[in-house]
Design an enzyme around this catalytic site. Structure first.
Site, PDB file in Angstrom:
ATOM      1  N   GLU A   1       0.811  -1.223   0.000  1.00 20.76           N
ATOM      2  CA  GLU A   1       0.000   0.000   0.000  1.00 20.76           C
ATOM      3  C   GLU A   1       0.838   1.263   0.000  1.00 20.76           C
ATOM      4  O   GLU A   1       0.485   2.243  -0.683  1.00 20.76           O
ATOM      5  CB  GLU A   1      -0.953  -0.011   1.201  1.00 20.76           C
ATOM      6  CG  GLU A   1      -2.160  -0.913   1.068  1.00 20.76           C
ATOM      7  CD  GLU A   1      -1.838  -2.378   1.305  1.00 20.76           C
ATOM      8  OE1 GLU A   1      -2.722  -3.223   1.059  1.00 20.76           O
ATOM      9  OE2 GLU A   1      -0.701  -2.667   1.734  1.00 20.76           O
TER      10      GLU A   1
ATOM     11  N   HIS B   1     -10.239  -5.693  10.043  1.00 18.33           N
ATOM     12  CA  HIS B   1     -10.983  -5.424   8.819  1.00 18.33           C
ATOM     13  C   HIS B   1     -12.265  -4.648   9.097  1.00 18.33           C
ATOM     14  O   HIS B   1     -13.139  -4.580   8.226  1.00 18.33           O
ATOM     15  CB  HIS B   1     -11.309  -6.727   8.095  1.00 18.33           C
ATOM     16  CG  HIS B   1     -10.116  -7.389   7.479  1.00 18.33           C
ATOM     17  ND1 HIS B   1     -10.231  -8.451   6.621  1.00 18.33           N
ATOM     18  CD2 HIS B   1      -8.792  -7.134   7.602  1.00 18.33           C
ATOM     19  CE1 HIS B   1      -9.022  -8.837   6.237  1.00 18.33           C
ATOM     20  NE2 HIS B   1      -8.141  -8.051   6.829  1.00 18.33           N
TER      21      HIS B   1
END
Length: 405
Positions: free
Chosen positions: A141, A210
């Site tokens: 990322e 998450h």
């Protein structure tokens, strides 16, 4: 990689900027699950559930400027010609229209190419536009977010997808020190027209890592705008407006809203990045919310109306900056405020909104501001415990009853 994007930028014809200008008053203030390919569960606004296919029509008609999803707009859209889309399909339609309109628009992220993204927002785009404009990246990322920022500096308009918004914490340095500040630290030599988007929020037993709500993390970064979509209509409109903006924009999408279905206009439209949506006009109390909590609030509103209350519901949509014009006009009418968010209570959007309202509209309040937020705990995996950490409609009803005593 940088050479690839520089070459792409040089190969595309330069065109005048056509970004959206709101012309409105400003106030200071890991990895993917396999998706169904044939059909999806469809959750309608009335709570019914059925199956639907993924087919959609490609449309590009005359643009409606300054379109905002108000209550009147939605009712008009339901009676006039339009087409029904799931929220993730509306995001894809907006993205595809902008890629057709401007050759500088490109997409990058993990599995965004031929796999179509973890929630199928980019499905089919790699086949249509090729691997240079829809770039699959490694699991890194910080690297591909930094590459996207560099591409924006050279004249492209990248959309960076985080497979899950929680993963973008790995790119916090790039988003903060580069994306938000380079326009200022370069003395205005660079603009950063980038969109960072992806799924987030508390899902269905996705676990703590998450289930992140990163609004509170990113809101303090100077130079970044933040918006949160909640319907297919505003998802498409906000996506298109974010791509056209000269500012870096973070678009928050809730993982549980992707299969929400709504009829949207056939005509092209964009939504104002800095304007809230009046969901339900009322007289007794102002309820400010956004994203998934909008539906918890509307569920509670049905009970409140039966009890004799008349709540005014506003989807703030713009998380930074706040639309204090719409919010202020509502407070001057109702004199009471309830904030409902899925973000954490400490340092969340509700805390910032409370401070802004106190600073600007304290004299109009007849009662203290009440804020209902998620508990300051990691989101449990167990479903029953997960529900306890998030605001539920019954809590909203109780809070309004106490606030209006």
């Amino acid at each position: 990689m940088a050479a690839i994007f520089q070459g792409l930028g040089a190969a595309t014809a330069l065109s005048p900027s056509n970004c959206f200008d709101s012309n409105k008053l400003h106030f200071s203030s890991r990895r993917s699950l396999s998706g169904r390919k044939a059909s999806f569960f469809v959750v309608r606004s009335d709570g019914s559930v059925n199956f639907a296919s993924n087919s959609r029509d490609h449309r590009a008609q005359q643009m409606i400027t300054n379109a905002v999803a108000t209550k009147a707009d939605n009712s008009a859209a339901s009676t006039k010609a339009g087409h029904e889309l799931l929220l993730f399909e509306a995001l894809r339609e907006g993205l595809e229209e902008e890629m057709d309109r401007d050759p500088h628009v490109c997409v990058m992220g993990e599995d965004v190419g031929h796999y179509g993204g973890s929630y199928k927002v980019t499905r089919g785009l790699a086949d249509k536009y090729g691997d240079l404009r829809v770039l699959d990246t490694p699991i890194a990322e910080n690297s591909f977010t930094g590459m996207g920022i560099g591409a924006a500096m050279t004249g492209l308009r990248p959309i960076v997808e985080g497979m899950n918004m929680g993963f973008l914490l790995l790119a916090f340095n790039q988003i903060s020190n580069n994306c938000g500040m380079l326009h200022y630290t370069s003395g205005g030599q660079f603009t950063i027209p980038i969109v960072i988007r992806g799924p987030g929020g508390v899902g269905r037993q996705l676990g703590a890592e998450h289930s992140q709500r990163l609004e509170s993390y990113f809101q303090s970064i100077p130079g970044i705008q933040m918006v949160a979509c909640s319907t297919p209509y505003n998802a498409k409109g906000l996506m298109k407006a974010a791509i056209r903006s000269e500012n870096p924009v973070i678009l928050f999408e809730h993982v549980l809203l992707y299969n929400l279905k709504e009829k949207i206009p056939d005509e092209e439209y964009i939504c104002n990045l800095e304007e809230a949506e009046m969901v339900r006009p009322g007289e007794h109390v102002t309820i400010l919310t956004y994203s998934r909590m909008r539906y918890h609030v509307m569920q509670a509103a049905k009970t409140l109306v039966n009890k004799g209350y008349d709540p005014e519901v506003i989807d703030i949509r713009s998380l930074k900056p706040f639309d204090l014009h719409t919010i202020g006009n509502s407070i001057k009418k109702t004199h009471r405020v309830l904030i409902v968010e899925e973000c954490m209570r400490t340092g969340g959007i509700g805390a910032s909104l409370t401070a802004a309202i106190t600073e600007n509209f304290h004299d109009y309040l007849d009662a203290p501001i009440v804020c209902l937020s998620s508990q300051d705990v990691p989101t449990p995996y167990a479903g029953t415990l997960e529900e306890w950490t998030v605001v539920q409609p019954a809590q909203i009803v109780t809070a309004i009853e106490q606030l209006c005593q």
